[in-house]
Design a protein around this motif. Structure first.
Motif, mmCIF file in Angstrom:
data_model
loop_
_atom_site.group_PDB
_atom_site.id
_atom_site.type_symbol
_atom_site.label_atom_id
_atom_site.label_comp_id
_atom_site.label_asym_id
_atom_site.label_seq_id
_atom_site.Cartn_x
_atom_site.Cartn_y
_atom_site.Cartn_z
ATOM 1 N N HIS A 208 2.720 -16.523 16.914
ATOM 2 C CA HIS A 208 4.057 -15.953 17.087
ATOM 3 C C HIS A 208 4.523 -15.309 15.785
ATOM 4 O O HIS A 208 5.024 -14.185 15.791
ATOM 5 N N TRP A 209 4.359 -15.982 14.631
ATOM 6 C CA TRP A 209 4.773 -15.435 13.354
ATOM 7 C C TRP A 209 3.954 -14.213 12.975
ATOM 8 O O TRP A 209 4.481 -13.256 12.420
ATOM 9 N N HIS A 210 2.673 -14.241 13.313
ATOM 10 C CA HIS A 210 1.844 -13.051 13.043
ATOM 11 C C HIS A 210 2.371 -11.863 13.830
ATOM 12 O O HIS A 210 2.431 -10.750 13.313
ATOM 13 N N ASP A 211 2.764 -12.107 15.075
ATOM 14 C CA ASP A 211 3.320 -11.032 15.907
ATOM 15 C C ASP A 211 4.623 -10.493 15.304
ATOM 16 O O ASP A 211 4.846 -9.281 15.266
ATOM 17 N N LEU A 212 5.476 -11.395 14.825
ATOM 18 C CA LEU A 212 6.739 -10.964 14.221
ATOM 19 C C LEU A 212 6.503 -10.150 12.953
ATOM 20 O O LEU A 212 7.145 -9.123 12.740
ATOM 21 N N HIS A 213 5.576 -10.597 12.121
ATOM 22 C CA HIS A 213 5.253 -9.839 10.899
ATOM 23 C C HIS A 213 4.735 -8.445 11.251
ATOM 24 O O HIS A 213 5.073 -7.466 10.583
ATOM 25 N N GLU A 214 3.954 -8.369 12.288
ATOM 26 C CA GLU A 214 3.421 -7.070 12.719
ATOM 27 C C GLU A 214 4.549 -6.169 13.218
ATOM 28 O O GLU A 214 4.568 -4.969 12.935
ATOM 29 N N GLU A 215 5.510 -6.740 13.944
ATOM 30 C CA GLU A 215 6.649 -5.944 14.423
ATOM 31 C C GLU A 215 7.471 -5.408 13.261
ATOM 32 O O GLU A 215 7.944 -4.272 13.297
ATOM 33 N N VAL B 70 13.763 -5.225 11.729
ATOM 34 C CA VAL B 70 14.223 -5.103 10.348
ATOM 35 C C VAL B 70 13.752 -6.341 9.582
ATOM 36 O O VAL B 70 13.840 -7.466 10.087
ATOM 37 N N ALA B 71 13.269 -6.147 8.373
ATOM 38 C CA ALA B 71 12.809 -7.259 7.545
ATOM 39 C C ALA B 71 13.997 -8.089 7.070
ATOM 40 O O ALA B 71 15.063 -7.550 6.762
ATOM 41 N N LEU B 72 13.813 -9.396 6.993
ATOM 42 C CA LEU B 72 14.875 -10.296 6.561
ATOM 43 C C LEU B 72 15.448 -9.935 5.186
ATOM 44 O O LEU B 72 16.675 -9.978 5.012
ATOM 45 N N PRO B 73 14.639 -9.566 4.184
ATOM 46 C CA PRO B 73 15.238 -9.186 2.895
ATOM 47 C C PRO B 73 16.240 -8.038 3.009
ATOM 48 O O PRO B 73 17.220 -7.999 2.256
ATOM 49 N N ASP B 74 16.042 -7.132 3.950
ATOM 50 C CA ASP B 74 17.004 -6.041 4.154
ATOM 51 C C ASP B 74 18.346 -6.587 4.650
ATOM 52 O O ASP B 74 19.411 -6.126 4.225
ATOM 53 N N ILE B 75 18.290 -7.568 5.542
ATOM 54 C CA ILE B 75 19.507 -8.204 6.058
ATOM 55 C C ILE B 75 20.220 -8.932 4.917
ATOM 56 O O ILE B 75 21.432 -8.809 4.744
ATOM 57 N N LEU B 76 19.463 -9.684 4.120
ATOM 58 C CA LEU B 76 20.055 -10.435 3.008
ATOM 59 C C LEU B 76 20.638 -9.502 1.947
ATOM 60 O O LEU B 76 21.690 -9.791 1.380
ATOM 61 N N ASP B 77 19.971 -8.373 1.696
ATOM 62 C CA ASP B 77 20.514 -7.376 0.758
ATOM 63 C C ASP B 77 21.855 -6.843 1.264
ATOM 64 O O ASP B 77 22.806 -6.684 0.494
ATOM 65 N N LEU C 176 15.919 -16.874 13.399
ATOM 66 C CA LEU C 176 15.577 -15.719 14.221
ATOM 67 C C LEU C 176 15.486 -16.250 15.635
ATOM 68 O O LEU C 176 14.637 -17.087 15.940
ATOM 69 N N GLU C 177 16.410 -15.810 16.478
ATOM 70 C CA GLU C 177 16.477 -16.337 17.838
ATOM 71 C C GLU C 177 16.404 -15.227 18.858
ATOM 72 O O GLU C 177 16.797 -14.093 18.594
ATOM 73 N N ARG C 178 15.927 -15.592 20.021
ATOM 74 C CA ARG C 178 15.910 -14.660 21.143
ATOM 75 C C ARG C 178 17.104 -14.995 22.024
ATOM 76 O O ARG C 178 17.264 -16.122 22.459
ATOM 77 N N ASP C 179 17.976 -14.006 22.250
ATOM 78 C CA ASP C 179 19.171 -14.186 23.062
ATOM 79 C C ASP C 179 19.167 -13.107 24.136
ATOM 80 O O ASP C 179 19.251 -11.917 23.822
ATOM 81 N N ASP C 180 19.054 -13.518 25.377
ATOM 82 C CA ASP C 180 18.975 -12.579 26.501
ATOM 83 C C ASP C 180 17.859 -11.557 26.293
ATOM 84 O O ASP C 180 18.027 -10.361 26.563
ATOM 85 N N GLY C 181 16.726 -12.030 25.767
ATOM 86 C CA GLY C 181 15.561 -11.164 25.580
ATOM 87 C C GLY C 181 15.576 -10.336 24.309
ATOM 88 O O GLY C 181 14.623 -9.635 24.014
ATOM 89 N N GLU C 182 16.671 -10.396 23.528
ATOM 90 C CA GLU C 182 16.765 -9.613 22.304
ATOM 91 C C GLU C 182 16.706 -10.537 21.094
ATOM 92 O O GLU C 182 17.308 -11.612 21.095
ATOM 93 N N LEU C 183 15.985 -10.106 20.059
ATOM 94 C CA LEU C 183 15.888 -10.901 18.841
ATOM 95 C C LEU C 183 17.102 -10.695 17.966
ATOM 96 O O LEU C 183 17.557 -9.563 17.779
ATOM 97 N N PHE D 293 26.817 -15.023 10.399
ATOM 98 C CA PHE D 293 26.686 -13.598 10.651
ATOM 99 C C PHE D 293 25.528 -13.410 11.622
ATOM 100 O O PHE D 293 24.463 -14.005 11.439
ATOM 101 N N GLU D 294 25.714 -12.581 12.624
ATOM 102 C CA GLU D 294 24.661 -12.328 13.611
ATOM 103 C C GLU D 294 24.291 -10.848 13.580
ATOM 104 O O GLU D 294 25.163 -9.983 13.627
ATOM 105 N N PHE D 295 22.986 -10.589 13.471
ATOM 106 C CA PHE D 295 22.461 -9.233 13.364
ATOM 107 C C PHE D 295 21.457 -8.961 14.472
ATOM 108 O O PHE D 295 20.662 -9.834 14.828
ATOM 109 N N ASP D 296 21.468 -7.742 14.983
ATOM 110 C CA ASP D 296 20.418 -7.285 15.886
ATOM 111 C C ASP D 296 19.167 -7.101 15.034
ATOM 112 O O ASP D 296 19.180 -6.345 14.070
ATOM 113 N N ALA D 297 18.095 -7.799 15.365
ATOM 114 C CA ALA D 297 16.880 -7.763 14.545
ATOM 115 C C ALA D 297 16.156 -6.425 14.645
ATOM 116 O O ALA D 297 15.389 -6.076 13.748
ATOM 117 N N GLU D 298 16.395 -5.664 15.699
ATOM 118 C CA GLU D 298 15.729 -4.366 15.843
ATOM 119 C C GLU D 298 16.409 -3.281 15.021
ATOM 120 O O GLU D 298 15.753 -2.461 14.398
#
Length: 120
Positions: free
Chosen positions: A34-41, A48-55, A70-77, A93-98
Motif C-alpha cells: 500500500h505504501w509503495h503504491d502511495l509513493h508511486e502516486e 501531493v507530497a506531504l512536505p508540500d502540505i507541511l510547507d 492519510l485517510e480515505r473518505d468517500d473514496g478520496e484521499l 487541517f484537512e487537505f485534498d491529497a490529490e
C-alpha cells in the motif's frame, strides 16, 4: 534532527519507540505494498507530497504538528494534520491529497494561529 521540520517532530520516548516497533511488526505485508503504491502516486504527480502540505501550513500558521494521517473518505484521499497552536489550542487541517487544497479546519481560536505576511 537537523531538518527544517525538526521543531515539528520530536524524538520518541522509550514507550513510544516500543509501541512503534510492536505496531511495525504487527502490520501485514500488504501495508508495505500500500505504501509503495502511495509513493508511486506521489512520484507520478497524482498525489501531493506531504512536505508540500507541511510547507503550506508552516507559511500560513504557527504551531507544532502533533499528528498526520492519510485517510480515505468517500473514496478520496485526505491528509489530516493536527497542530498545537501557540495558545494551546488544537486544530485539525484537512487537505485534498490529490490537489493539496485545504478543504476544512476544525478547532478553537484558529485565527490566533495565522501568520501575518512577513511573519517568521
Amino acid at each position: 534532527m537537523n531538518s527544517r521540520y525538526a521543531r515539528f517532530f520530536r524524538p520518541l520516548t522509550l514507550p513510544q519507540t516500543l509501541l512503534a516497533a510492536a505496531l511495525a511488526l504487527a502490520l501485514p505485508t500488504l501495508a508495505d505494498e500500500h505504501w509503495h503504491d502511495l509513493h508511486e502516486e506521489v512520484r507520478q504527480g497524482r498525489l501531493v507530497a506531504l512536505p508540500d502540505i507541511l510547507d503550506w501550513l508552516e507559511t500560513r500558521y504557527r504551531g507544532q504538528v502533533l499528528e498526520v494521517e492519510l485517510e480515505r473518505d468517500d473514496g478520496e484521499l485526505r491528509y489530516e494534520v493536527e497542530m498545537l497552536g501557540p495558545q494551546g489550542q488544537v486544530v485539525e487541517f484537512e487537505f485534498d491529497a490529490e490537489s493539496g487544497k485545504l478543504i476544512g479546519m476544525e478547532g478553537v481560536n484558529i485565527n490566533a494561529m495565522q501568520r501575518e505576511e512577513g511573519d517568521e
